[in-house]
Design an enzyme around this catalytic site. Structure first.
Site, PDB file in Angstrom:
ATOM      1  N   TYR A   1       0.856  -1.198   0.000  1.00 42.25           N
ATOM      2  CA  TYR A   1       0.000   0.000   0.000  1.00 42.25           C
ATOM      3  C   TYR A   1       0.892   1.248   0.000  1.00 42.25           C
ATOM      4  CZ  TYR A   1      -2.424   3.754   2.589  1.00 42.25           C
ATOM      5  OH  TYR A   1      -2.890   4.967   3.025  1.00 42.25           O
TER       6      TYR A   1
ATOM      7  N   LYS B   1       1.550   4.377  -2.555  1.00 33.43           N
ATOM      8  CA  LYS B   1       1.342   5.780  -2.143  1.00 33.43           C
ATOM      9  C   LYS B   1       2.557   6.614  -2.571  1.00 33.43           C
ATOM     10  CE  LYS B   1      -1.721   7.331   0.031  1.00 33.43           C
ATOM     11  NZ  LYS B   1      -3.024   7.892  -0.470  1.00 33.43           N
TER      12      LYS B   1
END
Ligand code: NDP
Ligand SMILES: CC(C)=CCC[C@@H](C)[C@H]1CC[C@H]2C3=C(CC[C@]12C)[C@@]1(C)CCC(=O)C[C@@H]1CC3
Length: 345
Positions: free
Chosen positions: A144, A148
């Site tokens: 994740y 980002k």
């Protein structure tokens, strides 16, 4: 190609506006007299004056409908970190963000404000008063966070004064507050399962937890200060409560506020991290046969046992940021907002 209409400076779109942060942002924007379009994969609520557009941000045509006549776009959509779905993170956070930028260009949007994360520089080891010039994590703590990082780079590189398209990234850390589906619910669930007895390490590690209204304030200040001659163009900004707190004190205050006991016994950090690593390995090896979701992942242990707090001096200097709600009040308001999670409820 969509027809360009003249955007109004008070007309904005919130991509991810049905989510925790997004909804708080929408409410505040409405209070400040903005006209708001929400674009989200789901419609979670109705609010007079807000126009909802349901769709996937990877769908450019669907996005274009929501960006018509809009001058400012807030992009705070992302799959939940806990979904642990690599293909989804890649598709939404990287490919989808490219689509958002392209749609902004086509619709004549002037400003794009991305919700990034302070974790883009975190590698699982101590960060004390980290500034925005820290390098991106070479080994991000999870996939994740890896996406980002890519997402933030895409948005900041798209900033072009010549084309009249200005971008900025807000990096909050540990957002909490009413309606948060993550922090308090995970904590209470862990307590209800009898697993909140131990403090990892000596309990002195300082962390930023940021009240959602302060994060919203940072986003709106960024949008209003982002101009061609301002230092914000193409930059990232930490937005925190500016009150680093001991991770375990924060957890204890929330737990005790809701009627649960605070953790008391200490376990060595390296021991817990080693066990979490082992459990994670087992979960990966057994994945073809059985799906296991351990509570203690190496990433969570690192978040719970290291220092990670950030300086927001740059936001103070360039956009006059000051947190609106102090931590003590934020904790009280958060605890009061979860009557259904109180012990015995
Ligand atoms: N919460 C935190 O502590 C922190 C959050 N952030 C960042 O802040 C942002 C907001 O986080 P938060 O409010 O907590 O998250 P939420 O999950 O509550 O909100 C995100 C919203 O985006 C929606 N969404 C997901 N995928 C798509 C898609 N393909 N198209 C359109 N909408 C989509 C989600 O729908 P659905 O729920 O159905 O997936 C949800 O409504 C995120 O970018 C996150 O990375 C950064 C630092 C800390
Ligand atoms: C500051 C920051 C980045 C917070 C993000 C939110 C979550 C990652 C945390 C919210 C509740 C936390 C939590 C743990 C790890 C980090 C969180 C999920 C533990 C699982 C850590 C190990 C324990 O002993 C139990 C904790 C429960 C709460």
């Amino acid at each position: 190609m969509a027809t360009r209409l003249r955007p109004s400076s008070k007309r904005c779109a919130v991509i991810g506006g049905s989510g925790f942060l997004g909804r708080h942002l929408v409410e505040r924007l409405m209070d400040r007299g903005y006209t708001v379009n929400v674009f989200d994969i789901r419609q979670a609520y109705e609010l007079p004056g807000v126009t909802f557009h349901q769709g996937d941000l990877c769908d450019r045509q669907a996005l274009l409908l929501a960006l018509k006549e809009v001058s400012v776009v807030f992009h705070c959509a992302s799959p939940a970190p806990a979904s642990d779905d690599r293909a989804l993170f890649q598709r939404v956070n990287i490919d989808g963000t490219r689509t958002v930028i392209q749609a902004c260009h086509e619709a004549g949007v002037q400003k794009l404000i991305l919700t990034s994360s302070a974790s883009v520089v975190f590698e699982g080891t101590d960060i004390k008063n980290g500034r925005e010039d820290l390098p991106y994590a070479k080994k991000p703590i999870d996939y994740y966070t890896e996406t980002k990082i890519q997402q933030e780079k895409l948005v900041l590189e798209a900033c072009s004064k010549d084309q009249g398209f200005l971008t900025v990234a807000i990096r909050p850390h540990g957002i909490f507050g009413p309606r948060d589906p993550q922090l308090v619910p995970i904590l209470v669930d862990t307590a209800r399962r009898g697993k909140m007895k131990f403090i990892i390490g000596d309990g002195s590690n300082l962390v930023d937890f940021t009240f959602v209204e302060n994060v919203v304030h940072g986003h709106i200040l960024a949008a209003e200060h982002l101009k061609a001659d301002s230092p914000l163009c193409g930059q990232a900004y930490h937005i925190t409560n500016d009150e680093p707190v001991r991770f375990w004190d924060f957890m204890s205050q929330i737990l005790e506020g809701l009627g649960y006991s605070a953790p008391r016994y200490h376990l060595p950090y390296t021991l817990v991290y080693g066990i979490a690593l082992l459990l994670w390995l087992m979960a990966v090896l057994l994945r073809p046969l059985i799906q296991i979701k351990p509570t203690f992942t190496p990433m969570r242990v690192a978040l719970a046992g290291t220092h990670h707090y950030y300086s927001c001096a740059r936001a103070k200097k360039d956009m006059g940021y000051q947190p609106l709600v102090p931590l003590r009040e934020a904790i009280v308001r958060t605890v009061e907002s979860y009557p259904h999670l109180r012990k015995g409820a």
